[in-house]
Write a protein that holds these residues in place. Structure first.
Motif: not given
Length: 72
Positions: A26-28, A34-44
Motif C-alpha cells: 500500500h505504501i509503495l 504520487r510520482n515518488l518512484g525514487a522513494h518507493a525504490l529506496q524502500i523496496a
C-alpha cells in the motif's frame, strides 16, 4: 498435590498470538501514484531481504491487474 501445584506455576496465564499484516504494498503504491518512484525504490530495496518480499510484489501486481480489469 505438589505435581499439580508445580504444573500450575509453569503454565502461562495467557497465550499470545503473533500476527502480521502486510502493508508495504500500500505504501509503495501510494508513493508511485504520487510520482515518488525514487522513494518507493529506496524502500523496496531496503526491504528486499524480508522473507515475504516476493509476496508483497505479488500483491502489488494483483492490485494493478485488478484496477486495470475494473477500469475496462
Amino acid at each position: 498435590d505438589t505435581v499439580t501445584a508445580r504444573t500450575d506455576q509453569l503454565l502461562p496465564f495467557c497465550s499470545i498470538e503473533r500476527t502480521a499484516q502486510i502493508f508495504l504494498h500500500h505504501i509503495l503504491k501510494q508513493l508511485l501514484r504520487r510520482n515518488l518512484g525514487a522513494h518507493a525504490l529506496q524502500i523496496a530495496q531496503s526491504c528486499q531481504s524480508l522473507p515475504y518480499f516476493s509476496h508483497i510484489l505479488e500483491l502489488m501486481l494483483h492490485n494493478v491487474l485488478e484496477d486495470e480489469a475494473l477500469s475496462s
